[in-house]
Scaffold this motif. Sequence first.
Motif, mmCIF file in Angstrom:
data_model
loop_
_atom_site.group_PDB
_atom_site.id
_atom_site.type_symbol
_atom_site.label_atom_id
_atom_site.label_comp_id
_atom_site.label_asym_id
_atom_site.label_seq_id
_atom_site.Cartn_x
_atom_site.Cartn_y
_atom_site.Cartn_z
ATOM 1 N N LYS A 4 0.837 -1.209 0.000
ATOM 2 C CA LYS A 4 0.000 0.000 0.000
ATOM 3 C C LYS A 4 0.868 1.254 0.000
ATOM 4 C CE LYS A 4 -3.410 0.141 2.915
ATOM 5 N NZ LYS A 4 -4.112 -0.007 4.221
ATOM 6 N N TYR A 5 1.944 1.220 0.787
ATOM 7 C CA TYR A 5 2.849 2.367 0.870
ATOM 8 C C TYR A 5 3.528 2.609 -0.476
ATOM 9 C CZ TYR A 5 6.888 5.168 2.336
ATOM 10 O OH TYR A 5 7.840 6.145 2.464
ATOM 11 N N LYS A 6 3.963 1.536 -1.120
ATOM 12 C CA LYS A 6 4.620 1.649 -2.416
ATOM 13 C C LYS A 6 3.666 2.215 -3.464
ATOM 14 C CE LYS A 6 7.238 -1.162 -5.727
ATOM 15 N NZ LYS A 6 7.711 -2.534 -6.057
ATOM 16 N N THR A 7 2.416 1.759 -3.440
ATOM 17 C CA THR A 7 1.409 2.262 -4.378
ATOM 18 C C THR A 7 1.131 3.745 -4.138
ATOM 19 O OG1 THR A 7 0.364 0.082 -4.454
ATOM 20 C CG2 THR A 7 -0.951 1.958 -5.216
ATOM 21 N N ILE A 64 8.692 10.243 10.384
ATOM 22 C CA ILE A 64 7.236 10.124 10.263
ATOM 23 C C ILE A 64 6.762 10.730 8.956
ATOM 24 C CG2 ILE A 64 5.028 10.682 11.326
ATOM 25 C CD1 ILE A 64 6.409 10.781 14.025
ATOM 26 N N GLY A 65 7.372 11.874 8.576
ATOM 27 C CA GLY A 65 6.983 12.512 7.321
ATOM 28 C C GLY A 65 7.223 11.619 6.118
ATOM 29 N N ALA A 66 8.357 10.902 6.109
ATOM 30 C CA ALA A 66 8.681 10.041 4.978
ATOM 31 C C ALA A 66 7.764 8.821 4.907
ATOM 32 C CB ALA A 66 10.137 9.595 5.067
ATOM 33 N N LEU A 67 7.342 8.305 6.058
ATOM 34 C CA LEU A 67 6.543 7.074 6.105
ATOM 35 C C LEU A 67 5.047 7.332 6.213
ATOM 36 C CD1 LEU A 67 8.755 5.030 8.618
ATOM 37 C CD2 LEU A 67 8.768 4.898 6.113
ATOM 38 N N SER A 68 4.636 8.578 6.255
ATOM 39 C CA SER A 68 3.245 8.958 6.540
ATOM 40 C C SER A 68 2.228 8.313 5.603
ATOM 41 C CB SER A 68 3.121 10.481 6.463
ATOM 42 O OG SER A 68 1.789 10.894 6.619
ATOM 43 N N GLY A 69 0.988 8.284 6.082
ATOM 44 C CA GLY A 69 -0.104 7.733 5.293
ATOM 45 C C GLY A 69 -0.719 8.737 4.345
ATOM 46 N N ALA A 70 -0.062 9.883 4.145
ATOM 47 C CA ALA A 70 -0.551 10.915 3.222
ATOM 48 C C ALA A 70 0.612 11.796 2.817
ATOM 49 C CB ALA A 70 -1.655 11.749 3.872
ATOM 50 N N SER A 71 0.407 12.609 1.805
ATOM 51 C CA SER A 71 1.481 13.473 1.307
ATOM 52 C C SER A 71 1.637 14.748 2.121
ATOM 53 C CB SER A 71 1.182 13.857 -0.148
ATOM 54 O OG SER A 71 0.023 14.694 -0.217
ATOM 55 N N PHE A 72 0.680 15.026 3.001
ATOM 56 C CA PHE A 72 0.605 16.360 3.599
ATOM 57 C C PHE A 72 0.860 16.417 5.101
ATOM 58 C CE2 PHE A 72 -3.586 14.519 2.594
ATOM 59 C CZ PHE A 72 -3.987 14.157 3.877
ATOM 60 N N GLU A 276 -7.358 14.858 -0.977
ATOM 61 C CA GLU A 276 -6.528 13.702 -1.259
ATOM 62 C C GLU A 276 -6.862 12.581 -0.286
ATOM 63 O OE1 GLU A 276 -2.370 15.680 -2.960
ATOM 64 O OE2 GLU A 276 -2.321 14.210 -1.336
ATOM 65 N N PRO A 277 -6.636 11.330 -0.681
ATOM 66 C CA PRO A 277 -6.916 10.219 0.244
ATOM 67 C C PRO A 277 -5.936 10.182 1.410
ATOM 68 C CG PRO A 277 -5.873 9.410 -1.771
ATOM 69 C CD PRO A 277 -6.191 10.853 -2.002
ATOM 70 N N PHE A 278 -6.375 9.582 2.497
ATOM 71 C CA PHE A 278 -5.554 9.465 3.713
ATOM 72 C C PHE A 278 -5.679 8.040 4.223
ATOM 73 C CE2 PHE A 278 -5.681 9.702 8.454
ATOM 74 C CZ PHE A 278 -4.325 9.919 8.644
ATOM 75 N N ASP A 279 -4.552 7.357 4.411
ATOM 76 C CA ASP A 279 -4.547 5.980 4.893
ATOM 77 C C ASP A 279 -4.236 5.978 6.384
ATOM 78 O OD1 ASP A 279 -3.629 3.256 5.570
ATOM 79 O OD2 ASP A 279 -3.845 2.898 3.417
ATOM 80 N N ALA A 280 -5.252 5.725 7.207
ATOM 81 C CA ALA A 280 -5.102 5.803 8.662
ATOM 82 C C ALA A 280 -4.123 4.761 9.197
ATOM 83 C CB ALA A 280 -6.467 5.633 9.333
ATOM 84 N N ASP A 281 -4.157 3.567 8.653
ATOM 85 C CA ASP A 281 -3.290 2.506 9.164
ATOM 86 C C ASP A 281 -1.819 2.771 8.843
ATOM 87 O OD1 ASP A 281 -5.454 1.019 10.233
ATOM 88 O OD2 ASP A 281 -5.909 0.272 8.232
ATOM 89 N N LEU A 282 -1.537 3.281 7.640
ATOM 90 C CA LEU A 282 -0.165 3.650 7.305
ATOM 91 C C LEU A 282 0.318 4.796 8.186
ATOM 92 C CD1 LEU A 282 0.062 3.487 3.386
ATOM 93 C CD2 LEU A 282 1.245 2.051 5.053
ATOM 94 N N GLU A 283 -0.578 5.732 8.466
ATOM 95 C CA GLU A 283 -0.209 6.859 9.337
ATOM 96 C C GLU A 283 0.149 6.369 10.731
ATOM 97 O OE1 GLU A 283 0.756 10.582 10.565
ATOM 98 O OE2 GLU A 283 0.316 9.944 8.513
ATOM 99 N N LEU A 284 -0.635 5.438 11.255
ATOM 100 C CA LEU A 284 -0.330 4.894 12.578
ATOM 101 C C LEU A 284 1.000 4.152 12.567
ATOM 102 C CD1 LEU A 284 -3.749 3.588 13.970
ATOM 103 C CD2 LEU A 284 -2.595 5.755 14.399
ATOM 104 N N ALA A 285 1.284 3.433 11.490
ATOM 105 C CA ALA A 285 2.576 2.745 11.389
ATOM 106 C C ALA A 285 3.720 3.758 11.421
ATOM 107 C CB ALA A 285 2.626 1.917 10.110
ATOM 108 N N ALA A 286 3.560 4.865 10.695
ATOM 109 C CA ALA A 286 4.590 5.908 10.676
ATOM 110 C C ALA A 286 4.773 6.531 12.061
ATOM 111 C CB ALA A 286 4.221 6.985 9.657
#
Length: 531
Positions: A4-7, A64-72, A276-286
């Motif tokens: 998901k992160y790569k996509t 956290i910025g690099a791994l975040s679940g969104a660009s912003f 823009e979309p936001f992925d909550a689970d990726l954000e928590l991982a970051a």
Amino acid sequence: MFKKYKTMLAREFKGYNAGAFAGDLMAGLTVTAVALPLALAFGVSCGADAAAGLITAILAGLVIGALSGASFQISGPTGAMSVVILGVIAQFGLKGVFIVSFLAGALILICSFLKLGRFVSMIPRPVITGFTAGIALTIALGQVDNFLGTTSVGEGAIAKLVSVLTGKAGAPDFRTVLIGGIVILVMLIWPKKWNARVPSSLVGIIVATVINLILGFDIATVGEIPKKLFLDVRLSFSDIEWSHIGGYISPIISIAALGMIESLLCGASASRMKNEPFDADLELAAQGIGNMIIPFFGGVPATAAIARTSVAIKSGARTRVCGIVHALGLLASMFLLGGVMAKLPLAALAGVLLVTAWRMNEWSEIRYIFSHRFWGAIAKFLLTMIATIVFDLTVAILLGVGFSMLLFIIRSAKLSVDLSDVDENGDSHPDHVIAYISGPIFFANLGGLDEKLEKARGDCSSLILSFRGVPAVDTSGVEAIIEGLERLIGEGVSVSVCGMNETVRKMLERGGLAECEGLVIESSLDKILTK
């Protein structure tokens, strides 16, 4: 999750070019200007120091910025987190904060794997508004000494405020009040259209510091800013005594809960802002990974910050490169401006935090619920706000959510029975009494069910019960209905039931509805009336 992160990265950087990088660069430098005074202020206000705040903002921006679940998303130390950290420092010391941050990060990471991010959306808005107001008040109360130049005494922010009001903390120092007041004045009068490029907090601190140097006031300052990424006081694995982890459970949960709530609410709000979309689970991982790494450098817990994130979006940020640029800008400031930052008056930082505390309140939401007299929402807001000040975030959220659930149950427990001899089409049927039942039938409202059924019975010989308005029934409700129907039939009343939805019908059938002798069961009222 990696897929998901790569996509997400592929979609985010599609067509990325020099123009897009220029936009990210300028937005990142703008966010640096906003984040610098806040990082210093929150580092001091949490009981650590300005260097810890800077290190936190730098690493949060990079990791956290690099791994975040969104660009912003822009992460760093925040006012809400500083309040929780202050309590942990008082109980366990700064090393305790590092341990708690590492373990809270691990807990957030586990929550990301369990996909628990969606549960944050279940917290009622008045509860979130209440704990935000409670945090804001706590921040403001925590800056009284730095703003007034006093030395308060007592346990907790309220006790310390009382010591200031009663004179036990000493007389206020007009020099510190002047410097802090200058910052507040500048931040209040600074034009909003300029604030997007040159933040009022930075201007206020610069003006106040220059005036302080010219007048030569001998007041407390930030002190030396170490020019290194690894601070002298930081976490090492040998500091973690696994046999004593149980004593850290409460602050671990508090920091993890706050990190999740702040980050996901920030992400949801910014997602709408940037469309823009936001992925909550990726954000928590970051957030989890970042908060596990930061304490090994001497930083404190971080979370996504709506103030810095909104500045990034409004400044034209395209990708997460903006957050990384902001972190590198802070790193350059540490090495190039460390000597200047060391001379910043603590009163100036207190002024920034007082204005920040005022502005972090959701005033439009507060005005809305009070002006429209939503008493339930007002009660949730006040309860959560007071609990945040008196106890902590975890207790406040649990109390607020628990109280919200109790109010919902009370309101949902309303059961009404409307009597008529007229059907849904308006046709009169004087030979029948039709009882239209509305509301869920469950343990909380069974006390009046017998009374309502007896009232429906009256002197009639034929009673029709329409369950069309009943969305659900629990086992207690099933037993009460069956017992009531059997009693009515036993008294010689001709009883029919109809209008049950699939769920209610299955529950009643399992409870023995079909075994009631003499009971007529139909899917609709029309079928009973045409017999």
